[in-house]
Every structure is written in structure tokens, then in C-alpha cells.
Design an enzyme around this catalytic site. Structure first.
Site, PDB file in Angstrom:
ATOM      1  N   TYR A 266      27.057  20.890 -46.779  1.00 46.63           N
ATOM      2  CA  TYR A 266      28.484  21.077 -47.075  1.00 46.63           C
ATOM      3  C   TYR A 266      29.177  21.807 -45.928  1.00 46.63           C
ATOM      4  CZ  TYR A 266      32.802  22.574 -49.283  1.00 46.63           C
ATOM      5  OH  TYR A 266      34.125  22.802 -49.565  1.00 46.63           O
ATOM      6  N   LYS A 270      32.334  20.459 -43.469  1.00 49.85           N
ATOM      7  CA  LYS A 270      33.617  21.140 -43.287  1.00 49.85           C
ATOM      8  C   LYS A 270      33.807  21.586 -41.837  1.00 49.85           C
ATOM      9  CE  LYS A 270      35.391  20.614 -47.320  1.00 49.85           C
ATOM     10  NZ  LYS A 270      36.599  19.762 -47.485  1.00 49.85           N
TER      11      LYS A 270
END
Length: 366
Positions: A266, A270
Site C-alpha cells: 500500500y 501511494k
């Protein structure tokens, strides 16, 4: 200056009358403000805040907090405005909060077409309502997500509150890249001229550490958070370039700035969003296309429920002892950035709740 000779200064529609007070040996300032403009009201603390709420104020957003609700539904207007015969003729956008809902913001948003991905819940959903409120309903909203029922519900709520608005709920899974071309090509004619793209769709699966991360989790996070965002941006960028303007808002995360254990994939997605956004801004520097990134810290939405694969108890534990942001907090920032003057680019914003200082440093009241 003789006592009968007033000095008048007009600023922002407010009369300032300066009089000599002979008995006190000084001067006194009389402020007369039949109905001051909202942006000038921040320094006038004695004003009443009992103003009619927005048509959308009764719509239950996700986990509203009293302090936030008060912010959304109050506007600093003097009590004298309610008695003024001119107040009734003012546009209803005067009865909005100063930050997103000023008259200037409404005029800048008027008639625009906004595309929001991941709009069925959380930040995307809140952003749809915020755009509707801030524009006074003079807006077109293209709302995409995988859950059609939720999108249709949002459409009905917004169009009931603002009959002038137009909401287009369209099912789209941004992780399915071929679907993006089809989606854009098949937009209704009245919704094709997009002015604002809010790349909000994103997700996280699991807290596994490197070496035990399922490949399926890697794939779905990169497909949704990175590849889908890039594909949709590339599809719409020629339109923005042809118009010579437009806004691209990418929703990042503190995770893209500060990776943490259990979030390798994750955080990597990002970080990719941040690099892509900054590169895009540099490549478009000769245009009037604004590239905006908003990076939330801890926000309570369905995000943690998805991360823990539906385990609500584990998701709730994330917010134990803290008061996280809610989706509407981030929506306000998004709409505020988009509704600035065309020459103003709020390029990069990191938003924390007051108990958070980094991805891992938080104060919990346990």
C-alpha cells in the site's frame, strides 16, 4: 477633526465611521455593516451564527461529529443581516461556511463537470456532497464506483436538495483497465466536457509483511491505486490540454510519504501516486492545468474494514482512544483547493487529526 465631522472608509461593503470622543479625549470607531461579505467576517467575532442550514445538512454523512456538523452548517453573518431587507434577496450561497462555501467559490464552480472515482462511500461520497453544497447545486457530477445502488442513492439525495444539479452514477472498477476507455467514450454528451478529475478510488488489503504477501493482494492494490489512476488521467488529459485548463486531484496518503511495517505494498502504491503527481505537475507547467495532491492521515471510513477483510472489530481497534478525521474533513480540503482562483495551485496538502504527528506517532487516550 471636529466632533461632527465623520471620517468614512468603505471596505468590503462595510462603513467605518471614526468619531472624536471629547469626553474621553480620544477617538471611537463605529462599524456599520448592513450585510458584510463572508470573507471579511473572520475578524468580527460577535456575529450570530444562527443561519438556515444547507439543503444537504440533514443527509447523514458517515459518522458526523458535532464539531464538524457545526462547521458545515454555520456561517458568520451578523444578526442584523436577518433584519435587513436586502438579506432575503441574497443568493443562498451566502448561507454557507466561509471556507468551501463562499460566494467566490460558488461562482468558480458554477456549471463545472466533476468526475469522482470511488464515489460510493468514504471520501469520494463526501466530496460529491461537498461539491454540490459549495456550488449551490450549479454543477454536474459524474460519480463512479463498483456499487451502483450506493451511487444511485447519492444521486437522488443531491438532486432532491438541488434540482438544478445533474448527477450521473456510472459503474466503473478502475482496476479493470479496458473498462476505462469504454467508460470515457460512452459518457453522456452533456457530461463529456469534464473540468475536474478527482482520482479518489483506492484500497488496501491486509497487513502482511514482505515474504508473506499474497500476489493477489499486490495485484489488486497496484491495479486500483496506481494503474487505474494513471490510465484514467491519461485518458482525460488530452481533453484538458485541448481546453487549456482543468483540475486533476489525486488522493494520496501519509503512507506515500512515510512507509510503515505491514504496509509495504500500500505504501509503495501511494509513493507511486506521489511521484506520478509531481511529475505530471512539472510536465504541465506551461499549461493552466492544475495538479493537486491531498494526502490524508488517519481517516475513519470503510478503509480499515477492507484492510482487515471485513473484520469490524479489528477495524474499530485502529481508532481506539483517538478521534480520527472523517471523510467530510478531506472533502472540504478537496473542494477548497479546486475552488481557488485559477492562478492558485494548492499543490500538496498533508492532513492529520490533532492526535497524529506521523504515520506511526499518535497519542491515544486509553
Amino acid at each position: 477633526m471636529p466632533s461632527s465631522s465623520p471620517f468614512f472608509l468603505s471596505k468590503m461593503g462595510i462603513s467605518l465611521q471614526l468619531l472624536r470622543n471629547r469626553s474621553a479625549g480620544g477617538m471611537s470607531l463605529l462599524i456599520t455593516a448592513p450585510c458584510p461579505r463572508p470573507r471579511f467576517l473572520r475578524s468580527l467575532n460577535h456575529f450570530s451564527t444562527t443561519v438556515p442550514p444547507s439543503p444537504l445538512s440533514t443527509i447523514p454523512h458517515q459518522k458526523p461529529q458535532p464539531s464538524h456538523t457545526a462547521t458545515l452548517n454555520s456561517l458568520l453573518i451578523t444578526r442584523y443581516c436577518h433584519q435587513s431587507p436586502h438579506f432575503a434577496s441574497l443568493p443562498h450561497i451566502f448561507r454557507r461556511t466561509i471556507m468551501s462555501f463562499g460566494t467566490s467559490a460558488a461562482s468558480r464552480l458554477a456549471g463545472k463537470t466533476v468526475l469522482i472515482t470511488g464515489a460510493s462511500s468514504g471520501i469520494g461520497r463526501a466530496t460529491a456532497f461537498e461539491f454540490a453544497n459549495a456550488s449551490g447545486g450549479d454543477i454536474k457530477l459524474i460519480l463512479t464506483a463498483r456499487r451502483e445502488t450506493a451511487l444511485v442513492s447519492i444521486k437522488e439525495e443531491i438532486e432532491k436538495a438541488y434540482p438544478k444539479s445533474k448527477v450521473f452514477p456510472i459503474v466503473l472498477d478502475v482496476s479493470k483497465l479496458p473498462a476505462i476507455d469504454t467508460f470515457v467514450d460512452n459518457l453522456p454528451a452533456e457530461a463529456k466536457d469534464i473540468d475536474v478529475l478527482v482520482n479518489n478510488a483506492g484500497m488496501v488489503h491486509g497487513v502482511d509483511q514482505v515474504g508473506s504477501i499474497a500476489q493477489s493482494d499486490v495485484d489488486v492494490m497496484f491495479q486500483t491505486n496506481v494503474f487505474g489512476l494513471i490510465a484514467l488521467t491519461q485518458k482525460l488529459l488530452p481533453l484538458f490540454k485541448e481546453k487549456g485548463k482543468g483540475d486533476i486531484v489525486n488522493i494520496g496518503s501519509i503512507a506515500g510519504r512515510e512507509p510503515y511495517p505491514g504496509g509495504a505494498i500500500y505504501c509503495a502504491t501511494k509513493a507511486a501516486v506521489k511521484s506520478f503527481t509531481e511529475t505530471l505537475r512539472k510536465e504541465l507547467i506551461a499549461t493552466r492545468i492544475r495538479v493537486i495532491e491531498v494526502d490524508p492521515g488517519q481517516v475513519e471510513t470503510e478503509f480499515s474494514v477492507v484492510r482487515f477483510r471485513g473484520d469490524k472489530s479489528k477495524a474499530d481497534a485502529v481508532y481506539k482512544g483517538v478521534e480520527p478525521l472523517i471523510a467530510e474533513d478531506i472533502a472540504e480540503v478537496i473542494v477548497f483547493a479546486v475552488s481557488r482562483r485559477e492562478n492558485v495551485v494548492i499543490a500538496d496538502t498533508l492532513v492529520f487529526p490533532s492526535h497524529q504527528a506521523s504515520a506511526l506517532i499518535m497519542h491515544r487516550k486509553l
